[in-house]
Design a protein around this motif. Structure first.
Motif, PDB file in Angstrom:
ATOM      1  N   ARG A 192       0.745  -1.124   0.033  1.00 45.93           N
ATOM      2  CA  ARG A 192       0.049  -0.033   0.151  1.00 45.93           C
ATOM      3  C   ARG A 192       0.992   1.330   0.136  1.00 45.93           C
ATOM      4  O   ARG A 192       0.516   2.324  -0.559  1.00 45.93           O
ATOM      5  N   TRP A 193       2.106   1.159   0.538  1.00 49.83           N
ATOM      6  CA  TRP A 193       2.817   2.491   0.577  1.00 49.83           C
ATOM      7  C   TRP A 193       3.266   2.787  -0.727  1.00 49.83           C
ATOM      8  O   TRP A 193       3.375   1.789  -1.484  1.00 49.83           O
ATOM      9  N   ARG A 194       3.993   3.677  -0.704  1.00 51.28           N
ATOM     10  CA  ARG A 194       4.588   4.289  -2.229  1.00 51.28           C
ATOM     11  C   ARG A 194       5.600   2.990  -2.805  1.00 51.28           C
ATOM     12  O   ARG A 194       6.106   2.582  -2.018  1.00 51.28           O
ATOM     13  N   PRO A 195       5.168   2.910  -4.289  1.00 50.52           N
ATOM     14  CA  PRO A 195       6.018   1.861  -4.692  1.00 50.52           C
ATOM     15  C   PRO A 195       7.310   2.151  -4.834  1.00 50.52           C
ATOM     16  O   PRO A 195       7.851   3.245  -4.952  1.00 50.52           O
ATOM     17  N   GLU A 196       8.099   0.981  -4.624  1.00 49.19           N
ATOM     18  CA  GLU A 196       9.663   1.021  -4.940  1.00 49.19           C
ATOM     19  C   GLU A 196      10.073   1.608  -6.161  1.00 49.19           C
ATOM     20  O   GLU A 196       9.175   1.262  -7.113  1.00 49.19           O
ATOM     21  N   CYS A 214       9.910   7.613   2.416  1.00 51.67           N
ATOM     22  CA  CYS A 214       8.710   7.822   1.140  1.00 51.67           C
ATOM     23  C   CYS A 214       7.988   6.387   1.073  1.00 51.67           C
ATOM     24  O   CYS A 214       7.215   6.336   0.166  1.00 51.67           O
ATOM     25  N   SER A 215       8.790   5.310   1.637  1.00 50.83           N
ATOM     26  CA  SER A 215       8.092   3.869   1.269  1.00 50.83           C
ATOM     27  C   SER A 215       8.662   3.068   2.198  1.00 50.83           C
ATOM     28  O   SER A 215       9.538   3.253   3.110  1.00 50.83           O
ATOM     29  N   ALA A 216       8.031   1.803   2.051  1.00 44.92           N
ATOM     30  CA  ALA A 216       8.771   0.669   2.859  1.00 44.92           C
ATOM     31  C   ALA A 216      10.102   0.708   3.170  1.00 44.92           C
ATOM     32  O   ALA A 216      10.756   0.243   4.155  1.00 44.92           O
TER      33      ALA A 216
END
Length: 269
Positions: free
Chosen positions: A9-13, A134-136
């Motif tokens: 769900r978090w911002r795509p790598e 900004c992402s996992a």
């Protein structure tokens, strides 16, 4: 660490919030004085982390002009600040030199692609209001370099009418683009068996900015959370032109900031 659903769900790598050039043009905006220990964020870090000049090494992720890590300089052994913008890190180095601070080093680094294995581990890690986390994946890097207290600050809400309009232009829910970072980070920490805490800081900001600074702040800022296309950028610029007066914009907000903090001591994962 397996973020699972949060990672999806978090911002795509692979999404890069912005390159250093966007932030290079915003140095003047962020190049304020070093805050005192009565600053809400600084005082929270001191109260919770109990930094010690004999052993505490600080990593400041997305350090900007180094204001918040330099505020801790007398209480820590060393400071390492990293930021995607070379202009920001150069300003941070000048600020340290002008203040007689000799235990701080700042370097230009894109956190999303950085080799954190070369950085070592730090007793105190801060990421204050930065899109670097900004992402996992970028959050996992923060955990990897930490062996003590960590502090992650982000907007719960901006309370800024200009940003409200820009969120509508780019088709984003402004209530989520900022606060999701704190929500997702907290969930990941829970899954690791950690018990993060959060405190809130309310601020008031009002400043008159030039159109050049407005374009850099708002167009560059929008690139920090979305793949901005040409028509959207043109609409943002047109909107900013429409609310300007004599080449300036009155930029006012009452943001609510959340500071998530947790302890990585004794963890090797």
């Amino acid at each position: 660490m397996d973020p699972g659903e949060i990672e999806r769900r978090w911002r795509p790598e692979g999404f890069h919030p912005s390159d250093g050039s966007d932030w290079d043009g915003r140095v003047q905006t962020f190049d304020g004085p070093i805050p005192g220990e009565d600053d809400p964020f600084v005082s929270l870090v001191i109260r919770i982390a109990h930094p010690d000049p004999s052993w505490t090494d600080v990593l400041d992720i997305g350090c900007g002009t180094g204001r918040y890590s330099l505020a801790l300089s007398k209480r820590v052994r060393s400071i390492t600040g990293v930021d995607v913008s070379p202009a920001m890190t150069e300003a941070a180095s000048r600020k340290a030199e002008a203040s007689g601070i000799t235990n701080a080093e700042f370097r230009a680094m894109d956190w999303s692609v950085a080799d954190t294995g070369r950085l070592g581990r730090y007793g105190l890690t801060i990421a204050h209001m930065t899109p670097a986390i900004c992402s996992a994946g970028t959050f996992a890097k923060m955990l990897t370099v930490s062996r003590g207290m960590c502090f992650l600050a982000g907007y719960v809400s901006r309370e800024n009418p200009i940003w409200d309009r820009i969120y509508r232009i780019v088709g984003k829910d402004g209530s989520k683009t900022e606060s999701d970072k704190l929500l997702y980070s907290q969930d990941i920490l829970w899954k690791m068996g950690l018990l993060p805490r959060i405190e809130y800081i309310r601020k008031h900001r009002s400043r008159r900015i030039s159109m050049e600074e407005a374009y850099s702040t708002y167009v560059g800022g929008a690139r920090g959370f979305t793949d901005l296309d040409g028509s959207q950028e043109e609409e943002i610029r047109s909107y900013l032109d429409g609310i300007s007066e004599d080449g300036y914009i009155q930029d006012s907000s009452d943001p609510l900031i959340g500071v998530l903090y947790w302890d990585m001591s004794g963890r090797d994962d």
